[in-house]
Scaffold this active site. Structure first.
Site, PDB file in Angstrom:
ATOM      1  N   TRP A  66     -43.144  27.905  50.269  1.00 38.42           N
ATOM      2  CA  TRP A  66     -43.178  28.724  49.042  1.00 38.42           C
ATOM      3  C   TRP A  66     -43.995  29.990  49.231  1.00 38.42           C
ATOM      4  CZ3 TRP A  66     -39.399  28.253  45.992  1.00 38.42           C
ATOM      5  CH2 TRP A  66     -38.777  27.014  45.823  1.00 38.42           C
ATOM      6  N   ASP A 136     -50.271  30.614  43.086  1.00 39.82           N
ATOM      7  CA  ASP A 136     -49.093  29.846  42.673  1.00 39.82           C
ATOM      8  C   ASP A 136     -49.527  28.387  42.617  1.00 39.82           C
ATOM      9  OD1 ASP A 136     -46.771  28.419  42.430  1.00 39.82           O
ATOM     10  OD2 ASP A 136     -45.730  29.346  44.114  1.00 39.82           O
ATOM     11  N   LYS A 160     -43.093  20.637  36.840  1.00 47.96           N
ATOM     12  CA  LYS A 160     -43.741  19.495  37.498  1.00 47.96           C
ATOM     13  C   LYS A 160     -44.728  18.807  36.556  1.00 47.96           C
ATOM     14  CE  LYS A 160     -42.168  21.304  41.533  1.00 47.96           C
ATOM     15  NZ  LYS A 160     -41.441  22.555  41.682  1.00 47.96           N
TER      16      LYS A 160
END
Ligand code: PMP
Length: 325
Positions: A66, A136, A160
């Site tokens: 990511w 992030d 999530k």
């Protein structure tokens, strides 16, 4: 879902979701809580569009898939300086805190606190030493307390630990808004969300409502402090099973940066990985295949995943290992 986002009833729901996040993370008053859309991925572009002027560089810490993708997008907007790259070590670790050297004149430093695909997690909150820290936190936000004082912008796709997909939560310090250049397009400009209470256009009303309910559930469960305790216990059960398997299960991440949210490991060969997933699925345990880019197994054990589920998986692991050695 039919409720107008301009109604007093919805404004109350949005306020409830905002207050919930504020309380759970003990946010200081100079932070805005923004509910946005476009996923965490849109933040990869928005951050440099808002905060990376032409004459500056952004420092990036790359620890997995990511943060790598984030760099690719940022490079399309401006100049990026990768100050740590874990690619050569196969994204199995994060840098030690004292080894990170941030350029004093960087526009900001960006890192990914938990790499969802690779299963590595920072065990410390990065210190920017005066440079704004952008994080992030998509896959570990609300899983543990954080030292909010270290951060200037935290973003996370909701899907999530926060609520349903379709909302991105952005926590941003008010001071950051003053750094934005005036020609940023309206819906890509953080100031618009801050000035219009997350509503420069129609927000994901149902998603925001659900976030309020998840915050209630978290508060009733003892908050992020209680979640952290439970998450440590849950992850330990799995990592202990890996470590006591005489090498049948091989953990992917270095021990000191193992993720509490995404437990990644592999069996002796890909055929066994596949047999393991198929066998687990037959028993109702799905979603264990590792991301296609890395293979192996990934057990994602977010806040909502019960300890009993982890124990059941470990029972299967022990049984599978004894039958397939
Ligand atoms: N960053 C991280 C750490 C992620 O785990 C994900 C999604 N799994 C993303 C970014 C991308 O999120 P989205 O799909 O919301 O764009």
């Amino acid at each position: 879902m039919e409720m107008s986002h301009r109604s007093a009833a919805f404004e109350k729901l949005l306020k409830k979701a905002e207050t919930g996040i504020r309380e759970l993370l003990h946010l200081p008053d100079d932070f805005h809580v923004l509910f946005m859309q476009g996923g965490a991925s849109l933040q990869f572009s928005m951050i440099p569009m808002n905060f990376l002027p032409e004459n500056a560089e952004a420092d990036h810490v790359v620890t997995g898939a990511w943060s790598e993708l984030c760099v690719q997008d940022a490079k399309k907007i401006g100049s990026v300086n990768v100050i740590y790259n874990g690619k050569e070590s196969g994204y199995t670790m994060v840098p030690a805190e004292e080894s990170i050297s941030i350029s004093p004149d960087a526009a900001y430093v960006h890192y990914t606190s938990n790499e969802t695909i690779d299963g590595v997690e920072f065990k410390y909150d990065l210190d920017g030493h005066g440079v704004p820290v952008v994080c992030d936190a998509s896959s570990n936000i609300l899983s543990k307390p954080i030292d909010i004082g270290r951060y200037d912008l935290i973003y996370a796709g909701a899907q999530k630990n926060i609520g349903p997909s379709g909302v991105t939560v952005v926590l941003i310090r008010d001071e950051m808004l003053g750094r934005i250049s005036s020609n940023t397009p309206r819906l890509l400009d953080y100031r618009q969300y801050a000035e219009h209470g997350s509503m420069p256009n129609t927000p994901n009303t149902w998603g925001v409502y659900m976030i309020g309910l998840v915050c209630d559930w978290l508060k009733d469960s003892g908050g992020v402090e209680a979640m952290a305790k439970l998450n440590i216990e849950k992850a330990a059960i799995l990592y202990d099973a890996i470590d006591s398997s005489d090498g049948f299960y091989a953990g992917r991440a270095e021990k000191n940066c193992r993720s509490l949210m995404n437990v990644t490991f592999a069996l002796p060969n890909p055929d066994l990985d596949e047999k393991f997933c198929a066998g687990a699925e037959k028993l109702g345990m799905s979603g264990l295949r590792g991301h296609r880019s890395v293979g192996g197994i990934r057990a994602s054990i977010y806040n909502a995943f019960p300890k009993a589920g982890v124990e059941r998986l470990v029972g299967f692991m022990t049984d599978f290992a004894s039958r397939n050695r």
